[in-house]
Scaffold this motif. Structure first.
Motif, PDB file in Angstrom:
ATOM      1  N   ASP A 112       0.822  -1.212   0.000  1.00 19.60           N
ATOM      2  CA  ASP A 112       0.000   0.000   0.000  1.00 19.60           C
ATOM      3  C   ASP A 112       0.857   1.264   0.000  1.00 19.60           C
ATOM      4  O   ASP A 112       0.335   2.377   0.013  1.00 19.60           O
ATOM      5  CB  ASP A 112      -0.914   0.019   1.229  1.00 19.60           C
ATOM      6  CG  ASP A 112      -2.022  -1.031   1.137  1.00 19.60           C
ATOM      7  OD1 ASP A 112      -2.470  -1.298   0.009  1.00 19.60           O
ATOM      8  OD2 ASP A 112      -2.420  -1.572   2.180  1.00 19.60           O
ATOM      9  N   GLU A 113       2.181   1.102  -0.010  1.00 18.57           N
ATOM     10  CA  GLU A 113       3.088   2.242   0.036  1.00 18.57           C
ATOM     11  C   GLU A 113       3.164   2.918  -1.334  1.00 18.57           C
ATOM     12  O   GLU A 113       3.649   2.330  -2.298  1.00 18.57           O
ATOM     13  CB  GLU A 113       4.478   1.770   0.463  1.00 18.57           C
ATOM     14  CG  GLU A 113       5.499   2.889   0.555  1.00 18.57           C
ATOM     15  CD  GLU A 113       6.897   2.366   0.826  1.00 18.57           C
ATOM     16  OE1 GLU A 113       7.854   3.158   0.715  1.00 18.57           O
ATOM     17  OE2 GLU A 113       7.039   1.163   1.126  1.00 18.57           O
ATOM     18  N   PRO A 114       2.703   4.151  -1.464  1.00 15.02           N
ATOM     19  CA  PRO A 114       2.738   4.834  -2.764  1.00 15.02           C
ATOM     20  C   PRO A 114       4.180   5.012  -3.249  1.00 15.02           C
ATOM     21  O   PRO A 114       5.057   5.437  -2.488  1.00 15.02           O
ATOM     22  CB  PRO A 114       2.078   6.184  -2.478  1.00 15.02           C
ATOM     23  CG  PRO A 114       1.302   5.979  -1.219  1.00 15.02           C
ATOM     24  CD  PRO A 114       2.072   4.980  -0.429  1.00 15.02           C
ATOM     25  N   GLY A 115       4.418   4.689  -4.504  1.00 15.36           N
ATOM     26  CA  GLY A 115       5.728   4.898  -5.104  1.00 15.36           C
ATOM     27  C   GLY A 115       6.766   3.849  -4.751  1.00 15.36           C
ATOM     28  O   GLY A 115       7.942   3.993  -5.118  1.00 15.36           O
ATOM     29  N   ALA A 116       6.348   2.770  -4.073  1.00 13.40           N
ATOM     30  CA  ALA A 116       7.314   1.736  -3.673  1.00 13.40           C
ATOM     31  C   ALA A 116       7.990   1.123  -4.890  1.00 13.40           C
ATOM     32  O   ALA A 116       9.191   0.829  -4.864  1.00 13.40           O
ATOM     33  CB  ALA A 116       6.617   0.664  -2.848  1.00 13.40           C
TER      34      ALA A 116
END
Length: 559
Positions: free
Chosen positions: A423-427
């Motif tokens: 769910d981490e944006p830009g991972a």
């Protein structure tokens, strides 16, 4: 023939319909029946049933999620009774069927083929509408109580009710006793070297908990890394032996899967230079003819032909050929005890092919595997009989549909080629291009598989399919390394074993009946003991999984 006890969940939104059907069963001289308010038992004609009554759709859903029922009966008959409410019955039945389909884990959903709906009404149009709606839910059968029809004479109604019981018993015989036992199959997908490690952990756990041997299955389907693992098991090589070899516990095995400098595809360099020069000449000619213009994109496109496959897979093919030439093994599909199928892609036709199938079973197994693992841009395509083949994952994920079409009704799918979810944006954007490409390929592959499995569960519901995929925690471990790098062997194999045991615990109530149909018993205790042993250890160690350790201590193997 001795009777075998089965369990039926009887869903009756209106309790009086259950009492009515029990009365019809008790009236049969050939049935021994014991009836209670919430449960009863019936015994006749080599079938014995324990029947549980449930009236609420939510309660019924919880029952089938945690208990194994051979049959789910939905009583939607509109009987003449003060509490009659046909609309409530239909709404409750449809609510239950929708709740069953809402189960996110496809393999935990109750099989539609084992849902039987009892219908009956004085209103013929209502029966037709109800039957059609149940058909849209793909239920196994609708049995009609003709004693409720307007044309049924009063003196004939008991006989018609008896016929309903006969039809019900015949259907139970067909579904539970006369059902032809199919074949057992293992379908192993790709996933690089780390995926191969994962599949070994899964197979070791299955070996420990099943009364049968994974080497005694009828069919094996392998793609890419799964083709390697499947070929070893189909050749009769024990899982323990493979783990000991790859885990560098067996000093007699001198090979490793690690790629080195000597595997670089240097023999392709002259041909690539020739192709680049040819493309450059054509580009200059187009410029002179004013059919092209000078641009950086065009120049990069011309010289991109220099970027050919990085590694040469011929040494790996030779290693497999030598392994399969050992005593008791074979490099010939036709000599194996169980049938082996290796999936690859015709690079030009973009078609999936199955080496080991009729007409392609005279290709050496080692050569077929070399074609199946030809993953661009790492390995070159493989020429076989004038055609060029590349990685099978391009066109298929696990060949599950083919396994069922060839008669398998118990299938274990091993699929390590799944993306990391976060769910981490830009991972992913912060990673390199190879990472993103790998995750995109895994996403396409698994999405394709999920869609195919969903459709198969509906159309081929007679087959029991159990899929083993890495947990998201394990995906992080596997994604932390290049799929072509041979490291973290102990960690991946041990975690695969643990996660498989967890999955088996979740599915135990469902699997026991399916396995018994093939004469296989399920006992999770040996796996639980090994999991506890690993939990007490300080670090992952595959030696804790092996039943027989090779002599000598662990040492470095010379490639």
């Amino acid at each position: 023939m001795a009777s075998s006890r089965r369990r039926i969940l009887y869903f009756a939104p209106l309790r009086h319909t259950f009492a009515d059907f029990c009365a019809s069963v008790r009236r049969q001289s050939w049935v021994k029946a014991q009836v209670g308010e919430e449960a009863c038992s019936w015994h006749a004609r080599n079938l014995a049933f324990a029947i549980d009554l449930v009236e609420d759709p939510g309660d019924a859903t919880e029952r089938v999620r945690h208990h194994y029922y051979n049959l789910l009966v939905l009583d939607c008959r509109n009987l003449p009774h003060p509490d009659a409410d046909p609309e409530l019955q239909v709404q409750a039945a449809e609510e239950l069927l929708m709740l069953l389909r809402a189960e996110r884990d496809v393999e935990r959903r109750y099989p539609q083929r084992r849902v039987v709906v009892l219908v009956g009404d004085a209103d013929a149009d209502r029966i037709d509408r109800l039957t059609f709606r149940m058909g849209e839910h793909h239920v196994g059968a609708c049995l009609r109580d003709r004693s409720l029809a307007v044309w049924a004479a009063p003196e004939a109604r008991e006989e018609l009710r008896d016929r309903l019981v006969e039809q019900f018993w015949a259907l139970c015989q067909e579904l539970m006793v006369k059902r032809r036992k199919g074949s057992k199959a293992i379908c192993a997908a790709g996933g690089g070297i780390s995926g191969l490690y994962y599949e070994l952990g899964v197979l070791k756990c299955l070996q420990d908990v099943l009364s049968g041997d994974v080497r005694d299955f009828d069919m094996y389907f392998g793609i890419s890394a799964g083709a390697v693992v499947s070929s070893w098991i189909a050749n009769g090589i024990a899982v323990d032996e493979v783990i000991a070899r790859l885990g560098e516990l067996d000093h007699s095995w001198r090979y490793r899967l690690q790629l080195g400098l000597r595997h670089l595809n240097v023999k392709e360099v002259p041909r690539r230079i020739l192709l680049a020069n040819r493309e450059l000449g054509r580009y200059l000619m187009r410029m002179l003819q004013r059919r092209d213009e000078l641009s950086l994109a065009s120049i990069v496109g011309v010289w991109a032909v220099l970027l050919g496959p990085i590694f040469d897979s011929s040494e790996f093919e030779e290693m497999l050929a030598r392994m399969f030439s050992e005593e008791g093994r074979s490099n010939d599909f036709r000599d194996l005890h169980g049938r082996l199928f290796v999936g690859a892609t015709d690079q030009d036709r973009r078609e999936h092919v199955l080496f080991g199938d009729d007409g392609l079973d005279d290709v050496p197994i080692s050569k077929a595997i070399q074609a199946s693992i030809a993953w661009h841009p790492f390995f070159p395509s493989v020429e076989i009989r004038g055609r060029y083949y590349t990685d099978g994952v391009v066109t298929r994920t696990a060949n599950l549909k083919t396994a069922i079409e060839k008669g398998a009704d118990l299938v274990f799918v091993l699929d390590p080629f799944v993306p990391l979810i976060t769910d981490e944006p830009g991972a992913n954007a912060r990673k390199g291009n190879m990472w993103i490409l790998e995750q995109d390929l895994k996403t396409m592959s698994y999405t394709r598989f999920e869609q195919a499995r969903e459709e198969l569960q509906r159309r081929q519901s007679h087959a029991s399919v159990y899929t083993f995929v890495p947990s998201n925690r394990m995906r992080r471990l596997m994604s932390s390394q290049n799929p072509l790098v041979a490291r973290n062997f102990d960690a991946i194999v041990c975690e695969a074993y643990r996660s498989t045991r967890r999955r088996l615990s979740q599915m135990e109530y469902r699997m026991r009946g399916d396995l018994l149909a093939h004469g296989i018993k399920l006992d999770l205790e040996p796996a639980m003991e090994k999991v506890e042993r690993m939990r007490a250890a300080r670090r992952p160690d595959v030696r804790l999984l092996l039943d027989e350790l090779p002599t000598g201590r662990r040492g470095h193997r010379v490639a």
